[in-house]
Design a protein around this motif. Structure first.
Motif, mmCIF file in Angstrom:
data_model
loop_
_atom_site.group_PDB
_atom_site.id
_atom_site.type_symbol
_atom_site.label_atom_id
_atom_site.label_comp_id
_atom_site.label_asym_id
_atom_site.label_seq_id
_atom_site.Cartn_x
_atom_site.Cartn_y
_atom_site.Cartn_z
ATOM 1 N N GLY A 1 0.821 -1.205 0.000
ATOM 2 C CA GLY A 1 0.000 0.000 0.000
ATOM 3 C C GLY A 1 0.843 1.237 0.000
ATOM 4 N N GLU A 2 0.237 2.393 -0.102
ATOM 5 C CA GLU A 2 1.000 3.628 -0.127
ATOM 6 C C GLU A 2 1.510 3.922 1.270
ATOM 7 O OE1 GLU A 2 -2.141 5.930 -1.863
ATOM 8 O OE2 GLU A 2 -0.963 6.123 -3.664
ATOM 9 N N SER A 3 2.667 4.541 1.326
ATOM 10 C CA SER A 3 3.255 4.795 2.637
ATOM 11 C C SER A 3 4.160 5.997 2.573
ATOM 12 C CB SER A 3 4.048 3.574 3.115
ATOM 13 O OG SER A 3 5.116 3.313 2.237
ATOM 14 N N VAL A 4 4.500 6.478 3.721
ATOM 15 C CA VAL A 4 5.445 7.570 3.833
ATOM 16 C C VAL A 4 6.827 6.984 3.969
ATOM 17 C CG1 VAL A 4 6.156 9.516 5.228
ATOM 18 C CG2 VAL A 4 3.728 9.028 4.918
ATOM 19 N N GLY A 5 7.797 7.520 3.261
ATOM 20 C CA GLY A 5 9.149 6.987 3.376
ATOM 21 C C GLY A 5 10.183 8.079 3.462
ATOM 22 N N LEU A 6 11.390 7.736 3.770
ATOM 23 C CA LEU A 6 12.476 8.691 3.912
ATOM 24 C C LEU A 6 13.607 8.293 2.989
ATOM 25 C CD1 LEU A 6 12.392 9.002 7.766
ATOM 26 C CD2 LEU A 6 11.755 10.766 6.149
ATOM 27 N N HIS A 7 14.296 9.320 2.422
ATOM 28 C CA HIS A 7 15.337 9.038 1.449
ATOM 29 C C HIS A 7 16.577 8.461 2.084
ATOM 30 C CE1 HIS A 7 13.123 10.722 -1.808
ATOM 31 N NE2 HIS A 7 13.029 11.900 -1.271
ATOM 32 N N LEU A 8 17.022 9.007 3.204
ATOM 33 C CA LEU A 8 18.296 8.640 3.787
ATOM 34 C C LEU A 8 18.097 8.142 5.198
ATOM 35 C CD1 LEU A 8 20.369 11.768 2.696
ATOM 36 C CD2 LEU A 8 20.357 9.526 1.595
ATOM 37 N N PRO A 9 18.831 7.088 5.592
ATOM 38 C CA PRO A 9 18.708 6.596 6.960
ATOM 39 C C PRO A 9 19.457 7.448 7.978
ATOM 40 C CG PRO A 9 20.258 5.252 5.723
ATOM 41 C CD PRO A 9 19.674 6.228 4.754
ATOM 42 N N THR A 10 20.574 8.066 7.605
ATOM 43 C CA THR A 10 21.348 8.875 8.540
ATOM 44 C C THR A 10 21.825 10.141 7.869
ATOM 45 O OG1 THR A 10 23.400 7.752 7.939
ATOM 46 C CG2 THR A 10 22.175 6.862 9.812
ATOM 47 N N LEU A 11 21.996 11.162 8.683
ATOM 48 C CA LEU A 11 22.508 12.438 8.208
ATOM 49 C C LEU A 11 23.451 12.985 9.258
ATOM 50 C CD1 LEU A 11 22.422 14.804 6.183
ATOM 51 C CD2 LEU A 11 20.527 15.747 7.535
ATOM 52 N N SER A 12 24.687 13.312 8.837
ATOM 53 C CA SER A 12 25.667 13.875 9.750
ATOM 54 C C SER A 12 25.978 15.304 9.330
ATOM 55 C CB SER A 12 26.948 13.028 9.730
ATOM 56 O OG SER A 12 27.917 13.569 10.607
ATOM 57 N N VAL A 13 25.865 16.235 10.259
ATOM 58 C CA VAL A 13 26.120 17.641 9.927
ATOM 59 C C VAL A 13 27.031 18.260 10.974
ATOM 60 C CG1 VAL A 13 23.929 17.924 8.726
ATOM 61 C CG2 VAL A 13 24.081 18.472 11.153
#
Lengths: 116, 117
Positions: free
Chosen positions: A1-13
């Protein structure tokens, strides 16, 4: 089914830099979106929300951008601080669920790590 | 400082045992949600109530899970019998809608970390 997703698992800044956390949603009928922040050992905490009739909304050091054309949501954090280190979730109101305190569908989450 | 409270914060039990998790929503909130969080599935909605009436429990395994609100200040989530795959963090959240607006903030509790051996 349709879902919300995220592009990257981690982000370091680097501390002091701006952070951008992205989220893709697949259901074009969704009309309400929220960003939550979850610190280690705690429950998610509301950051900012936006309705589909808006493309930008600003809070204190945070901005949410909504691009309905490409079904993309982003959270921008200005002057990132060590206290911003957490997992960030985007969430949406599924179609038919619009209304206060209707159920939300959460994305998987992305970890933001702030380097001193 | 109004907060959602959950008990216990940690629970370790053996497979087959009954587990009861409790939640006290923020006073005056009329909507209560139960979520389960795992690394693999993320945050999943199990059930939610409005004015103590269950509105949706489609995310909950019916054969072993049950959710109730005995009164406006207490929500419970029970698992009987528990299984190792139920190991997760269970969150309760509450919200209110006094003006009928579309504001959808949910206030989360600290969670119950359940481990089923």
């Amino acid at each position: 089914g349709e879902s919300v997703g995220l592009h990257l698992p981690t982000l370091s800044v680097q501390e002091g830099d701006n952070s951008i956390i992205n989220c893709a949603y697949s259901n074009s009928a969704s009309d309400y979106f929220i960003w939550y922040k979850q610190e280690s050992g705690k429950g998610p905490q509301f950051i900012i929300d936006i309705r589909s009739n808006m493309d930008k909304r600003q809070g204190q050091r945070v901005t949410v951008l909504l691009n309905k054309t490409v079904k993309h949501l982003s959270l921008q954090i200005a002057a990132t601080q060590p206290g911003d280190s957490a997992v960030y979730f985007c969430a949406e109101n599924p179609p038919g669920e619009t209304g206060a305190n209707s159920k939300l569908t959460f994305g998987k989450g992305i970890t933001l790590s702030v380097r001193p | 400082d109004a907060r959602v409270t959950q008990t216990p914060r940690h629970k370790v039990t053996e497979m087959g045992q009954e587990v009861t998790m409790r939640c006290q929503p923020i006073l005056g909130h009329n909507t209560v949600f139960w979520y389960r969080q795992t690394m693999m599935q993320g945050l999943e909605l199990l059930a939610y109530f409005r004015n103590r009436a269950p509105l949706d429990d489609s995310g909950m395994p019916k054969d072993r899970f049950s959710a109730e609100m005995p009164d406006a200040t207490l929500a419970t989530l029970k698992i009987q019998p528990s299984e190792p795959r139920d190991s997760a963090v269970y969150f309760c959240a509450s919200g209110s809608d006094p003006t009928g607006t579309l504001f959808n903030e949910q206030f989360f509790g600290p969670g119950t970390r359940l481990t089923v051996l």
